[in-house]
Each structure stands twice: as structure tokens, then as C-alpha cells.
Motif scaffolding. Structure first.
Motif, PDB file in Angstrom:
ATOM      1  N   LYS A   1     -10.528  38.609 -11.200  1.00  0.00           N
ATOM      2  CA  LYS A   1      -9.363  38.517 -10.313  1.00  0.00           C
ATOM      3  C   LYS A   1      -9.689  37.675  -9.075  1.00  0.00           C
ATOM      4  N   ARG A   2     -10.872  37.891  -8.523  1.00  0.00           N
ATOM      5  CA  ARG A   2     -11.297  37.148  -7.337  1.00  0.00           C
ATOM      6  C   ARG A   2     -11.377  35.642  -7.638  1.00  0.00           C
ATOM      7  N   ILE A   3     -11.953  35.282  -8.766  1.00  0.00           N
ATOM      8  CA  ILE A   3     -12.080  33.866  -9.136  1.00  0.00           C
ATOM      9  C   ILE A   3     -10.698  33.257  -9.368  1.00  0.00           C
ATOM     10  N   LYS A   4      -9.833  33.947 -10.092  1.00  0.00           N
ATOM     11  CA  LYS A   4      -8.477  33.437 -10.368  1.00  0.00           C
ATOM     12  C   LYS A   4      -7.666  33.285  -9.080  1.00  0.00           C
TER      13      LYS A   4
ATOM     14  N   HIS B   1     -25.555  31.384 -14.240  1.00  0.00           N
ATOM     15  CA  HIS B   1     -26.167  30.322 -15.038  1.00  0.00           C
ATOM     16  C   HIS B   1     -25.139  29.219 -15.275  1.00  0.00           C
ATOM     17  N   VAL B   2     -25.556  27.974 -15.080  1.00  0.00           N
ATOM     18  CA  VAL B   2     -24.654  26.828 -15.220  1.00  0.00           C
ATOM     19  C   VAL B   2     -25.156  25.929 -16.351  1.00  0.00           C
TER      20      VAL B   2
ATOM     21  N   LEU C   1     -21.895  30.948 -16.565  1.00  0.00           N
ATOM     22  CA  LEU C   1     -22.103  32.282 -17.107  1.00  0.00           C
ATOM     23  C   LEU C   1     -22.485  33.180 -15.945  1.00  0.00           C
ATOM     24  N   ALA C   2     -21.822  34.307 -15.841  1.00  0.00           N
ATOM     25  CA  ALA C   2     -22.145  35.254 -14.775  1.00  0.00           C
ATOM     26  C   ALA C   2     -22.360  36.628 -15.386  1.00  0.00           C
TER      27      ALA C   2
ATOM     28  N   ARG D   1     -17.907  25.942  -5.939  1.00  0.00           N
ATOM     29  CA  ARG D   1     -17.020  26.938  -5.323  1.00  0.00           C
ATOM     30  C   ARG D   1     -17.078  28.264  -6.083  1.00  0.00           C
ATOM     31  N   ILE D   2     -17.181  28.205  -7.415  1.00  0.00           N
ATOM     32  CA  ILE D   2     -17.291  29.434  -8.206  1.00  0.00           C
ATOM     33  C   ILE D   2     -18.592  30.151  -7.887  1.00  0.00           C
ATOM     34  N   VAL D   3     -19.680  29.405  -7.857  1.00  0.00           N
ATOM     35  CA  VAL D   3     -20.976  30.010  -7.547  1.00  0.00           C
ATOM     36  C   VAL D   3     -20.924  30.649  -6.164  1.00  0.00           C
ATOM     37  N   ASP D   4     -20.313  29.978  -5.200  1.00  0.00           N
ATOM     38  CA  ASP D   4     -20.169  30.550  -3.859  1.00  0.00           C
ATOM     39  C   ASP D   4     -19.363  31.849  -3.893  1.00  0.00           C
TER      40      ASP D   4
END
Length: 169
Positions: free
Chosen positions: A147-150, A32-33, A134-135, A16-19
């Protein structure tokens, strides 16, 4: 560019984070994961050796130290009596470049075999099954991305950012 670190509880949340990052127009090559050895990442972008090791900082240190040592060797060489002032500049330049090359090579050998010092602090969490994402994002978008991820994934821990990432890895 800045690197944002996300500590994620599981693979499903990692997807979901990668998306979310892809929807925020962060290219997959900048995501990177890192997970526990043996964890099936499926289609997630796995971190390469450059992200998992201290390769880049070690090359930078080796280049600086080797170049300095080469310059000093060149200065010693031109201080010796048989050197003429005409070839002195060439000797200094050649020894500096040779030292920098040897230093960068030695640094790369050391860096590849050394785990990334920034990632070491997450090793215990990774070994318990959590996943580190890692982004690499433009520095003017760090707050927006966090903010978007949180907002969409409040259970994710944002572990901070790393200053400037070199352009070549």
C-alpha cells in the motif's frame, strides 16, 4: 518472511522504491535489485547469486532425494546376511547422512547454474530496460508495504509475493 516483487520502469524510480522500503524499516540486506546486464545500479543493493539462481530450492530437493536414497541403501545393507542388528542402526544412519550430504552438494551445483524459476517470468521485461526489485518483508507487513509503495509510486507494478523465504539466504 515473504518476498514482494516490484517491476519498475527505470533506475530513478527504483531508487525511490528502495528509499520507501528503507523508510518502512526494511533493512537493505532484505532488498535486492535485478537489472539488465550492463546497467549501472550505482548504490542500489544488487541481488546476489542466491536471489538470481535456484540454489536454495535445489539444495532442498537434493537433500531430500539424497537422504531418501541413502536410507534405502542403508536398509538394503542391513538386509544382507553379514550385517548384525547391533551395527544396523549405525549403517542406516550413516548411509542416510551420506546420501543427504551428497544430494545437497549435487543439488547446490545444479542450483547455482540454473536461473531462478520465479525470476524467469520477468526476463523479457528486464531485457527491455525495466528493473525488478525483490523485498523480503515480514508476512504481517506485506499489505502495509504494498500500500505504501502504491501510494507514493503508482506507476510501479506489484507483481505479487512469494510464499515463505528460508531464513538463511
Amino acid at each position: 518472511m515473504r518476498r514482494i516483487y516490484f517491476l519498475v520502469p527505470d533506475i530513478a524510480t527504483t531508487k525511490r522504491i528502495v528509499d520507501e522500503l528503507l523508510l518502512a524499516r526494511i533493512e537493505e540486506r532484505h532488498i535486492h535489485v535485478i537489472a539488465k546486464r550492463g546497467t549501472e545500479l550505482e548504490d542500489l543493493p544488487e541481488a546476489s547469486l542466491l536471489q538470481k539462481s535456484d540454489f536454495v530450492p535445489a539444495v532442498e530437493r537434493g537433500l531430500a532425494m539424497g537422504g531418501t536414497a541413502g536410507a534405502l541403501a542403508g536398509l538394503v545393507a542391513i538386509a544382507l546376511p553379514p550385517a548384525s542388528t547391533v551395527i544396523a542402526g549405525g549403517i542406516l544412519l550413516a548411509s542416510t547422512l551420506a546420501g543427504a550430504g551428497v544430494g545437497a552438494w549435487a543439488g547446490s551445483m545444479i542450483g547455482v547454474s540454473t536461473a531462478n524459476s520465479r525470476i524467469k517470468q520477468f526476463e523479457a521485461a528486464i531485457e527491455t530496460g525495466q528493473v525488478l526489485v525483490l523485498a523480503d518483508v515480514p508476512k504481517n507487513r506485506v499489505d502495509d508495504i504494498e500500500k505504501r509503495i502504491k501510494q507514493h509510486l503508482p506507476q510501479v507494478d506489484i507483481e505479487g509475493t512469494e510464499p515463505i523465504i528460508p531464513a538463511f539466504p
